[in-house]
Design a protein around this motif. Structure first.
Motif, mmCIF file in Angstrom:
data_model
loop_
_atom_site.group_PDB
_atom_site.id
_atom_site.type_symbol
_atom_site.label_atom_id
_atom_site.label_comp_id
_atom_site.label_asym_id
_atom_site.label_seq_id
_atom_site.Cartn_x
_atom_site.Cartn_y
_atom_site.Cartn_z
ATOM 1 N N ASP A 279 -13.850 1.949 -13.792
ATOM 2 C CA ASP A 279 -13.083 0.978 -15.280
ATOM 3 C C ASP A 279 -12.055 1.206 -14.936
ATOM 4 O O ASP A 279 -11.004 0.883 -14.873
ATOM 5 N N GLU A 280 -11.743 3.048 -15.268
ATOM 6 C CA GLU A 280 -9.926 3.532 -15.420
ATOM 7 C C GLU A 280 -9.409 2.825 -14.217
ATOM 8 O O GLU A 280 -8.013 3.129 -13.849
ATOM 9 N N VAL A 281 -9.566 3.832 -12.861
ATOM 10 C CA VAL A 281 -9.264 3.526 -11.796
ATOM 11 C C VAL A 281 -8.628 1.732 -11.933
ATOM 12 O O VAL A 281 -7.268 1.466 -11.158
ATOM 13 N N ALA A 282 -9.360 0.489 -12.100
ATOM 14 C CA ALA A 282 -9.363 -0.549 -11.871
ATOM 15 C C ALA A 282 -7.990 -0.871 -13.081
ATOM 16 O O ALA A 282 -7.002 -1.881 -12.408
ATOM 17 N N TYR B 143 -10.965 12.663 -6.775
ATOM 18 C CA TYR B 143 -9.723 13.621 -7.140
ATOM 19 C C TYR B 143 -9.569 14.059 -8.571
ATOM 20 O O TYR B 143 -9.380 14.919 -8.493
ATOM 21 N N GLU B 144 -9.277 13.111 -9.282
ATOM 22 C CA GLU B 144 -8.973 12.662 -11.115
ATOM 23 C C GLU B 144 -9.860 13.128 -11.617
ATOM 24 O O GLU B 144 -9.830 12.680 -13.127
ATOM 25 N N THR C 121 -0.287 17.586 -10.696
ATOM 26 C CA THR C 121 -1.132 15.231 -10.382
ATOM 27 C C THR C 121 -0.262 14.503 -9.965
ATOM 28 O O THR C 121 -0.708 13.631 -9.066
ATOM 29 N N ILE C 122 0.894 14.444 -10.798
ATOM 30 C CA ILE C 122 1.897 13.742 -10.843
ATOM 31 C C ILE C 122 2.120 13.851 -8.402
ATOM 32 O O ILE C 122 2.243 12.340 -8.284
ATOM 33 N N HIS D 40 -3.023 8.925 -18.283
ATOM 34 C CA HIS D 40 -2.770 7.659 -17.885
ATOM 35 C C HIS D 40 -1.276 6.779 -17.652
ATOM 36 O O HIS D 40 -0.724 6.229 -16.768
ATOM 37 N N TRP D 41 -0.619 7.107 -18.833
ATOM 38 C CA TRP D 41 1.051 6.586 -18.890
ATOM 39 C C TRP D 41 1.735 7.182 -17.736
ATOM 40 O O TRP D 41 1.503 6.274 -16.395
ATOM 41 N N LEU D 42 0.906 8.351 -17.105
ATOM 42 C CA LEU D 42 2.145 8.525 -15.573
ATOM 43 C C LEU D 42 1.889 8.292 -14.696
ATOM 44 O O LEU D 42 2.218 8.311 -14.100
ATOM 45 N N LEU D 43 0.226 8.473 -14.881
ATOM 46 C CA LEU D 43 -0.716 7.903 -13.539
ATOM 47 C C LEU D 43 -0.249 6.623 -12.893
ATOM 48 O O LEU D 43 0.172 5.886 -12.494
#
Length: 160
Positions: A125-128, A119-120, A17-18, A58-61
């Motif tokens: 709201d989460e993308v924002a 894709y994820e 994912t990373i 979320h932290w990793l992204l």
């Protein structure tokens, strides 16, 4: 700092994912590899207590996005032809491959929200929250990206 028993399952689960996010951001396999390694090292060294799997992801992204932005500002940055790397990726059909090629041609401000949303499976709201932009901006960028993709793919079909 994490123990090896805590780190290894997380690294194995989120490494791809990373890498994919970094690759979408930088368009360079070598840079995406470096960013993936950097992000995983930060995870290993962090003292942060994560509340859940979603919090870890979320932290990793977020760390990946920050590392990508930093890499894009580097004076040593180089780009590579995307075709060299996308040809090696497995796709279920030629249409999926064509779609990925079209997505990778988009400017980063459209490409990254498309990747995170479709894709994820992140909500607008989460993308924002990940990109530190308003939710309305994410929806606008997704709409514009879909319009660009639609036009590009229709033109590609006409030329075939």
């Amino acid at each position: 700092m994490m123990t090896d028993q805590q780190f290894m399952p997380l690294a194995q689960r989120y490494m791809d994912t990373i890498f994919r996010l970094a690759f979408h951001y930088t368009k360079s396999q070598a840079e995406a590899d470096d960013i993936t390694q950097e992000v995983l090292l930060k995870l290993y060294r962090t003292d942060k207590q994560f509340e859940s799997e979603a919090h870890v992801k979320h932290w990793l992204l977020r760390v990946t996005i920050n590392a990508c932005k930093k890499a894009l500002l580097s004076p040593w940055r180089r780009t590579e032809p995307m075709e060299d790397h996308t040809a090696a990726l497995p796709f279920p059909s030629p249409e999926h491959s064509a779609l990925m090629d079209a997505v990778l041609v988009l400017p980063a401000k459209y490409r990254v929200p498309i990747y995170l949303h479709y894709y994820e499976d992140y909500s607008c709201d989460e993308v924002a929250a990940l990109l530190h932009i308003p939710s309305a901006t994410v929806r606008t960028r997704l709409r514009r990206a879909r319009a660009i993709l639609k036009t590009d793919l229709q033109e590609a079909d006409e030329h075939v």
